[in-house]
Design an enzyme around this catalytic site. Structure first.
Site, PDB file in Angstrom:
ATOM      1  N   ARG A  60     -22.023  11.140 -22.830  1.00 31.99           N
ATOM      2  CA  ARG A  60     -20.460  10.848 -22.501  1.00 31.99           C
ATOM      3  C   ARG A  60     -19.555  10.769 -23.383  1.00 31.99           C
ATOM      4  NH1 ARG A  60     -23.128  12.716 -18.921  1.00 31.99           N
ATOM      5  NH2 ARG A  60     -23.650  11.857 -16.982  1.00 31.99           N
ATOM      6  N   TYR A  67     -15.233  11.419  -4.122  1.00 32.19           N
ATOM      7  CA  TYR A  67     -14.181  10.788  -4.716  1.00 32.19           C
ATOM      8  C   TYR A  67     -14.016  12.074  -5.676  1.00 32.19           C
ATOM      9  CZ  TYR A  67     -12.585   9.256  -9.496  1.00 32.19           C
ATOM     10  OH  TYR A  67     -11.869   9.016 -10.391  1.00 32.19           O
ATOM     11  N   ASP A  97       0.825  -1.201   0.029  1.00 33.26           N
ATOM     12  CA  ASP A  97      -0.097  -0.058  -0.059  1.00 33.26           C
ATOM     13  C   ASP A  97       1.070   1.220   0.030  1.00 33.26           C
ATOM     14  OD1 ASP A  97      -1.795   2.051   0.865  1.00 33.26           O
ATOM     15  OD2 ASP A  97      -3.144   0.552   1.303  1.00 33.26           O
ATOM     16  N   PHE A 141     -11.983  11.158 -19.505  1.00 32.55           N
ATOM     17  CA  PHE A 141     -13.442  11.322 -19.849  1.00 32.55           C
ATOM     18  C   PHE A 141     -13.906   9.842 -19.389  1.00 32.55           C
ATOM     19  CE2 PHE A 141     -14.803  15.455 -20.301  1.00 32.55           C
ATOM     20  CZ  PHE A 141     -13.672  16.175 -20.465  1.00 32.55           C
ATOM     21  N   SER A 190      -9.602  13.396 -13.409  1.00 31.95           N
ATOM     22  CA  SER A 190     -10.840  12.997 -13.975  1.00 31.95           C
ATOM     23  C   SER A 190     -11.412  14.371 -14.509  1.00 31.95           C
ATOM     24  CB  SER A 190     -11.687  12.365 -12.812  1.00 31.95           C
ATOM     25  OG  SER A 190     -12.976  12.177 -13.402  1.00 31.95           O
ATOM     26  N   ALA A 191     -12.706  13.865 -15.473  1.00 29.20           N
ATOM     27  CA  ALA A 191     -13.310  15.043 -15.840  1.00 29.20           C
ATOM     28  C   ALA A 191     -14.308  15.397 -14.704  1.00 29.20           C
ATOM     29  CB  ALA A 191     -14.272  14.534 -17.369  1.00 29.20           C
ATOM     30  N   LYS A 226      -9.812  14.175  -6.300  1.00 28.05           N
ATOM     31  CA  LYS A 226      -9.122  14.686  -7.626  1.00 28.05           C
ATOM     32  C   LYS A 226      -9.116  16.138  -7.576  1.00 28.05           C
ATOM     33  CE  LYS A 226      -8.937  10.668  -9.379  1.00 28.05           C
ATOM     34  NZ  LYS A 226      -7.818   9.730  -9.296  1.00 28.05           N
ATOM     35  N   ASN A 232     -20.642   0.312 -11.812  1.00 27.17           N
ATOM     36  CA  ASN A 232     -21.232   1.728 -11.535  1.00 27.17           C
ATOM     37  C   ASN A 232     -21.320   2.374 -13.305  1.00 27.17           C
ATOM     38  OD1 ASN A 232     -21.240   2.365  -8.686  1.00 27.17           O
ATOM     39  ND2 ASN A 232     -19.146   1.747  -8.929  1.00 27.17           N
TER      40      ASN A 232
HETATM   41  N1  LIG Z   1     -11.760   4.186 -14.934  1.00 22.11           N
HETATM   42  C1  LIG Z   1     -12.419   5.368 -14.991  1.00 22.11           C
HETATM   43  O1  LIG Z   1     -13.849   5.489 -15.435  1.00 22.11           O
HETATM   44  C2  LIG Z   1     -11.724   6.606 -14.444  1.00 22.11           C
HETATM   45  C3  LIG Z   1     -11.954   7.880 -14.677  1.00 22.11           C
HETATM   46  C4  LIG Z   1     -11.319   8.907 -14.494  1.00 22.11           C
HETATM   47  C5  LIG Z   1     -10.483   8.965 -13.648  1.00 22.11           C
HETATM   48  N2  LIG Z   1      -9.887   7.670 -13.181  1.00 22.11           N
HETATM   49  C6  LIG Z   1      -8.906   7.299 -12.207  1.00 22.11           C
HETATM   50  O2  LIG Z   1      -7.843   6.868 -12.987  1.00 22.11           O
HETATM   51  C7  LIG Z   1      -7.206   6.056 -12.238  1.00 22.11           C
HETATM   52  C8  LIG Z   1      -7.010   4.586 -12.389  1.00 22.11           C
HETATM   53  O3  LIG Z   1      -8.442   4.038 -12.724  1.00 22.11           O
HETATM   54  P1  LIG Z   1      -8.860   2.585 -13.011  1.00 22.11           P
HETATM   55  O4  LIG Z   1     -10.115   2.651 -13.684  1.00 22.11           O
HETATM   56  O5  LIG Z   1      -7.668   1.905 -13.672  1.00 22.11           O
HETATM   57  O6  LIG Z   1      -8.986   2.081 -11.515  1.00 22.11           O
HETATM   58  P2  LIG Z   1      -8.522   0.589 -10.878  1.00 22.11           P
HETATM   59  O7  LIG Z   1      -9.280   0.567  -9.482  1.00 22.11           O
HETATM   60  O8  LIG Z   1      -8.833  -0.584 -11.955  1.00 22.11           O
HETATM   61  O9  LIG Z   1      -6.954   1.043 -10.687  1.00 22.11           O
HETATM   62  C9  LIG Z   1      -6.539   1.424  -9.430  1.00 22.11           C
HETATM   63  C10 LIG Z   1      -5.418   0.432  -8.888  1.00 22.11           C
HETATM   64  O10 LIG Z   1      -4.835   1.201  -7.657  1.00 22.11           O
HETATM   65  C11 LIG Z   1      -4.746   0.356  -6.934  1.00 22.11           C
HETATM   66  N3  LIG Z   1      -4.696   0.975  -5.493  1.00 22.11           N
HETATM   67  C12 LIG Z   1      -5.465   1.711  -4.719  1.00 22.11           C
HETATM   68  N4  LIG Z   1      -5.436   2.228  -3.852  1.00 22.11           N
HETATM   69  C13 LIG Z   1      -3.938   1.980  -3.738  1.00 22.11           C
HETATM   70  C14 LIG Z   1      -2.837   2.215  -2.604  1.00 22.11           C
HETATM   71  N5  LIG Z   1      -3.288   2.988  -1.470  1.00 22.11           N
HETATM   72  N6  LIG Z   1      -1.817   1.760  -2.725  1.00 22.11           N
HETATM   73  C15 LIG Z   1      -1.320   1.060  -4.022  1.00 22.11           C
HETATM   74  N7  LIG Z   1      -2.334   0.619  -4.560  1.00 22.11           N
HETATM   75  C16 LIG Z   1      -3.655   1.089  -4.628  1.00 22.11           C
HETATM   76  C17 LIG Z   1      -5.897  -0.774  -6.867  1.00 22.11           C
HETATM   77  O11 LIG Z   1      -5.365  -1.921  -6.280  1.00 22.11           O
HETATM   78  C18 LIG Z   1      -5.955  -0.788  -8.410  1.00 22.11           C
HETATM   79  O12 LIG Z   1      -5.271  -1.932  -9.044  1.00 22.11           O
HETATM   80  C19 LIG Z   1      -7.625   6.226 -10.541  1.00 22.11           C
HETATM   81  O13 LIG Z   1      -6.925   7.202  -9.955  1.00 22.11           O
HETATM   82  C20 LIG Z   1      -9.001   6.646 -11.090  1.00 22.11           C
HETATM   83  O14 LIG Z   1      -9.534   7.460  -9.934  1.00 22.11           O
HETATM   84  C21 LIG Z   1     -10.616   6.523 -13.816  1.00 22.11           C
END
Ligand SMILES: NC(=O)c1ccc[n+]([C@@H]2O[C@H](COP(=O)([O-])OP(=O)(O)OC[C@H]3O[C@@H](n4cnc5c(N)ncnc54)[C@H](O)[C@@H]3O)[C@@H](O)[C@H]2O)c1
Length: 348
Positions: A239, A157, A67, A186, A133-134, A161, A206
């Protein structure tokens, strides 16, 4: 070492590299000639993703399973490894859960960033690409959304950001030699063309496309469309869906740009610039699957806005990057992943 196509080759720490966007980005970083280290606590990823990634890249990946809020382990990693740049994907991302567990969201998303950035500062690592994020455009932005719009949020959330963007801007004021990219995604969807890695949400998804995927494989009975009375062409929200491979390519381009820009902080939208309705997405997915899928229209969901799509002009011009994949590409690739892995990644 310089590389003709991608600028300087770097040793890149990818936080959250086992997750949906991180895993796809790892492949493209390696294809671009970079060296990659992953740190992930597997809070929202299965360890089996790593073997799949290694099959795709045809090599071994260095993975640190801890972590990021663990300051001692993070410090040890930076002390023992050469790291030239960091892409920070790690974080919790479920809007609904963030409303129910605000402290857990602030603690994880802000806490991991504090520990990471402090370790970077101690070890002279000053290039950072951050997953924003958007959602930071809030509820009242006009479309298309531009990077210089004011930021706000409608849930914890989103606030994480907005706050992390502000914190990183403050770091850059104190340490102007830093080069920070705030990437405002986005709606990332789709999967790697191999069908072996993709999005694997835990619980009921979601987001629209993972939900449709689970209807198509029979894990969910029907798609629930939250409102068809919005002020949009077919009444459902618009979207800006972007293929995760295009998104990953945007990170490789941003990393290259950080080595040449004079700006301490750069903000880039990663989107296509087109708004697609829920019905259009459903029909594109039906084309990919080859049959109609059941749905019902239910009431609006709190917090949803009518339209969200990017003006990607700045990223197009400054990164030499454009999203090229279509909605049909996104659905075909998402369906290949979901049909080959109806229950997502195996546990072991
Ligand atoms: N997927 C979307 O729709 C979206 C849109 C905008 C922004 N984001 C951002 O992009 C990033 C990646 O998104 P994703 O869809 O790949 O999400 P995801 O949950 O698949 O990937 C995030 C990874 O981070 C790891 N993680 C979380 N907290 C941690 C910690 N404290 N230490 C170590 N590892 C940790 C999780 O195990 C996971 O593998 C995130 O920050 C998310 O907020 C995602």
């Amino acid at each position: 070492m310089p590389d003709a196509a991608y600028g300087v080759r770097m040793r890149v720490l990818v936080s959250g590299g086992a997750g949906f966007i991180g895993s796809h980005t790892v492949i493209q970083l390696i294809a671009a000639g970079h060296d990659v280290l992953i740190v992930d606590n597997f809070a929202n990823a299965k360890p089996t993703v790593i073997g799949r990634l290694e099959s795709i890249i045809g090599g071994h990946l260095q993975v640190h399973a801890f972590d990021l809020r663990d300051a001692d382990q993070t410090e040890r990693l930076f002390a023992h490894e050469r790291i030239d740049a960091v892409i920070h994907f790690a974080g919790h991302k479920a809007v609904g859960q963030s409303i129910k567990q605000p402290l857990a969201y602030y603690e994880n998303n802000l806490g991991s960033t504090f520990v990471l950035v402090a370790a970077m500062a101690r070890h002279g690592v000053s290039k950072l690409v951050f997953s924003s994020s958007a959602t930071v455009y809030g509820a009242n932005a006009t479309v298309p959304m531009k990077e210089d719009f004011p930021t706000s949020a409608t849930n914890p959330y989103g606030w994480t950001k907005v706050m992390i963007e502000q914190i990183l801007c403050d770091v850059a004021v104190a340490q102007p030699s830093w080069r920070i990219a705030l990437m405002r995604y986005f709606n990332p969807v789709g999967a790697h063309a191999s069908g072996t890695i993709g999005e694997d949400p835990s619980g009921v998804p979601n987001n629209l496309l993972p939900y449709i995927c689970q209807v198509a494989v029979g894990r969910l009975e029907k798609l629930r469309i939250f409102g068809d009375d919005y002020d949009t062409p077919d009444g459902t929200p618009l979207r800006d869906y972007i293929h995760v491979e295009d998104l990953a390519a945007g990170h490789v381009a941003a990393l290259a740009r950080l080595t040449s820009t004079d700006r301490a902080v750069s903000t880039w939208n990663l989107g296509t610039g087109t708004g697609t309705s829920v019905f259009n997405m459903l029909h594109a997915f039906e084309r990919a699957v080859g049959r109609e899928l059941p749905y019902e229209v239910v009431g609006r969901r709190t917090g949803d806005i009518a339209a969200s799509y990017a003006d990607p002009g700045r990223a197009n011009a400054e990164l030499g990057w454009t999203a090229t994949r279509t909605i049909d590409d996104m659905c075909v690739d998402a369906w290949r992943w979901q049909s080959q892995n109806p229950n997502g990644y195996p546990d072991a």
